[in-house]
Design an enzyme around this catalytic site. Sequence first.
Site, mmCIF file in Angstrom:
data_model
loop_
_atom_site.group_PDB
_atom_site.id
_atom_site.type_symbol
_atom_site.label_atom_id
_atom_site.label_comp_id
_atom_site.label_asym_id
_atom_site.label_seq_id
_atom_site.Cartn_x
_atom_site.Cartn_y
_atom_site.Cartn_z
ATOM 1 N N GLU A 76 -8.920 -6.803 4.187
ATOM 2 C CA GLU A 76 -8.142 -7.897 3.583
ATOM 3 C C GLU A 76 -7.527 -8.809 4.647
ATOM 4 O O GLU A 76 -7.442 -10.031 4.440
ATOM 5 C CB GLU A 76 -7.067 -7.321 2.641
ATOM 6 N N TYR A 129 0.793 -1.240 0.000
ATOM 7 C CA TYR A 129 0.000 0.000 0.000
ATOM 8 C C TYR A 129 0.825 1.289 0.000
ATOM 9 O O TYR A 129 0.518 2.220 -0.751
ATOM 10 C CB TYR A 129 -1.032 -0.028 1.149
HETATM 11 C C1 HEM Z 1 -6.388 2.156 -1.668
HETATM 12 C C2 HEM Z 1 -5.700 1.626 -2.630
HETATM 13 C C3 HEM Z 1 -6.270 0.783 -3.740
HETATM 14 C C4 HEM Z 1 -7.430 0.937 -4.450
HETATM 15 C C5 HEM Z 1 -8.487 2.011 -4.281
HETATM 16 C C6 HEM Z 1 -7.481 -0.132 -5.424
HETATM 17 C C7 HEM Z 1 -8.499 -0.330 -6.317
HETATM 18 C C8 HEM Z 1 -8.586 -1.394 -7.188
HETATM 19 C C9 HEM Z 1 -9.681 -1.633 -8.097
HETATM 20 C C10 HEM Z 1 -10.892 -0.754 -8.258
HETATM 21 C C11 HEM Z 1 -9.413 -2.777 -8.761
HETATM 22 C C12 HEM Z 1 -10.272 -3.428 -9.848
HETATM 23 C C13 HEM Z 1 -11.140 -4.442 -9.190
HETATM 24 C C14 HEM Z 1 -11.764 -5.365 -10.175
HETATM 25 O O1 HEM Z 1 -11.002 -6.024 -10.903
HETATM 26 O O2 HEM Z 1 -12.957 -5.433 -10.227
HETATM 27 C C15 HEM Z 1 -8.159 -3.270 -8.279
HETATM 28 C C16 HEM Z 1 -7.541 -4.406 -8.748
HETATM 29 C C17 HEM Z 1 -6.231 -4.682 -8.528
HETATM 30 N N1 HEM Z 1 -5.416 -4.087 -7.596
HETATM 31 FE FE1 HEM Z 1 -5.921 -2.572 -6.385
HETATM 32 N N2 HEM Z 1 -6.356 -0.908 -5.290
HETATM 33 C C18 HEM Z 1 -5.595 -0.374 -4.285
HETATM 34 C C19 HEM Z 1 -4.382 -0.863 -3.834
HETATM 35 C C20 HEM Z 1 -3.662 -1.828 -4.477
HETATM 36 C C21 HEM Z 1 -2.318 -2.224 -4.126
HETATM 37 C C22 HEM Z 1 -1.528 -1.672 -2.947
HETATM 38 C C23 HEM Z 1 -1.928 -3.170 -5.030
HETATM 39 C C24 HEM Z 1 -0.596 -3.869 -5.145
HETATM 40 C C25 HEM Z 1 0.498 -3.231 -5.421
HETATM 41 C C26 HEM Z 1 -3.047 -3.391 -5.931
HETATM 42 C C27 HEM Z 1 -3.072 -4.293 -6.974
HETATM 43 C C28 HEM Z 1 -4.177 -4.615 -7.709
HETATM 44 C C29 HEM Z 1 -4.175 -5.618 -8.758
HETATM 45 C C30 HEM Z 1 -2.978 -6.441 -9.210
HETATM 46 C C31 HEM Z 1 -5.466 -5.657 -9.264
HETATM 47 C C32 HEM Z 1 -5.996 -6.524 -10.416
HETATM 48 C C33 HEM Z 1 -5.654 -5.766 -11.649
HETATM 49 C C34 HEM Z 1 -5.674 -6.572 -12.880
HETATM 50 O O3 HEM Z 1 -5.280 -7.729 -12.791
HETATM 51 O O4 HEM Z 1 -6.032 -6.010 -13.895
HETATM 52 N N3 HEM Z 1 -4.066 -2.563 -5.559
HETATM 53 N N4 HEM Z 1 -7.671 -2.418 -7.324
#
Ligand code: HEM
Length: 404
Positions: free
Chosen positions: A137, A95
């Site tokens: 989480e 994060y």
């Molecule tokens: C407050 C912070 C964060 C927010 C608001 C956020 C938001 C989101 C959202 C909206 C999605 C798409 C969900 C879906 O597939 O329906 C997502 C997916 C994902 N997030 Fe986060 N996220 C955050 C932090 C993080 C962090 C810290 C990581 C890791 C470094 C991360 C890695 C990912 C990955 C790998 C995906 C799937 C993306 C893909 O495979 O296309 N996220 N996140």
Amino acid sequence: MLDQKTIDIIKSTVPVLEKHGETITTRFYQLMFGNHPELLNIFNHANQKQGRQQKALAGTVYAAAMYIDNLEAILPVVKQIAHKHRSLGIKPEHYPIVGKHLLMAIKDVLGDAATDEIIDAWAQAYNLIADAFISVEAEMYDEATHQQGGWSGFRNFIVDRKVIESDVITSFYLKPEDNREIAGFIPGQYISIKLEIEGEKFTHIRQYSLSDAPGKDYYRISVKKEAGTANPDGMVSNYLHDKVSEGDILRVSAPAGDFILDTKKTTPVVLLSGGVGLTPMMSMLKTVVEVQPGRQVTFVHAAANSNVHALGDEVKALSDLDHVNSFVFYDAPTEEDRLNKRFDVEGYVTREWLKENVLMEEADFYFCGPVPFMKAINRSLKELGVKESRIHFEFFGPMGNLEE
Ligand code: HEM
Ligand SMILES: Cc1cc2nc3c(=O)[nH]c(=O)nc-3n(C[C@H](O)[C@H](O)[C@H](O)COP(=O)(O)OP(=O)(O)OC[C@H]3O[C@@H](n4cnc5c(N)ncnc54)[C@H](O)[C@@H]3O)c2cc1C
């Protein structure tokens, strides 16, 4: 909690950031992957290239910021994303990396307009939002690991059987290599698969809905081969189809997801799918048949024709039951399909058809399929007066907006 001044700054800058939303998040990913290329082991490169992930993240950060003084209100969305994060293995230590690069990107794009005061306010807001994700989480990691048959991270599964279901869809029956119990799941949930592909610099992770009912000694996934369009062929689905054989090992994370059938309810359920979107519906249908033998369930499936229609026999075998109804739509039937009456309706699922055939007081509607299919079903159900609380859907990619 944030002080009132900080909250005011956040809320007044949301519209500005929203205007530059995707520019900021695109820049954010450039900066982050530049400094932390190891994160390319977790993110889906195709979603990045198509801008789908950028759109999803931008939308969520701004939605969260609008509710910064009442994050409880967006808890359902946080949970939905947290399921995916848990399934991918996102950890608390990730994060601060995201936060740092998001602030750098805001500064980069807004220039002098991003004063120290604004950046400081957003740093505080981001930490609050991140804490909300981290705590949701943490509970999910705990549950995934400590439930019966559970595990943390990715566990080795052997491909026990590989079954061709149609010209484009193949099922994989997965059994744990350690031969121990596997976690149960709720119909509708998915697993993540992590692949190391020879010649590829990074690992690739994708989600696949479980396509059989829970309670077996295997997980079944049914995968569509993404190929033959103007775009590059899909990395993981082609690898699974072409290179993975019975006896091979796949790395799998514990079931996740909040697109789930509520088996405490006894009211009718209508399952609508287009193409490979039928996988979670198969699990729901088979679960109703196995554990809710009196519950009325209607299975509506749309495909081009029998060449690409998967698992049709499995559904047909259940359709003789009194409480099960099934309808097959083909929009491009072959001559053989016509001769053998392999489908019920020619064309697309329309609002009029839904009204006449499946509109029921108190029914819950679940749907999944290509985005245009989902938009049409969503619009039809709303126009027919179905309450939002009875409409449930899953995107086979980053979540989007069906109202656009
Ligand atoms: C407050 C912070 C964060 C927010 C608001 C956020 C938001 C989101 C959202 C909206 C999605 C798409 C969900 C879906 O597939 O329906 C997502 C997916 C994902 N997030 Fe986060 N996220 C955050 C932090 C993080 C962090 C810290 C990581 C890791 C470094 C991360 C890695 C990912 C990955 C790998 C995906 C799937 C993306 C893909 O495979 O296309 N996220 N996140
Ligand atoms: C919750 C959930 C459940 C799912 N369940 C299932 C399921 O049950 N069955 C199933 O088959 N799938 C399912 N999916 C989809 C699955 O996770 C994968 O997205 C799918 O298999 C495609 O992955 P891929 O690696 O083959 O394609 P990717 O390499 O990820 O490519 C995805 C698409 O982008 C296109 N593309 C790639 N590179 C580019 C580029 N540079 N420019 C433009 N376009 C490009 C490809 O042509 C392809 O169509 C699910 C997804 C989610 C989120």
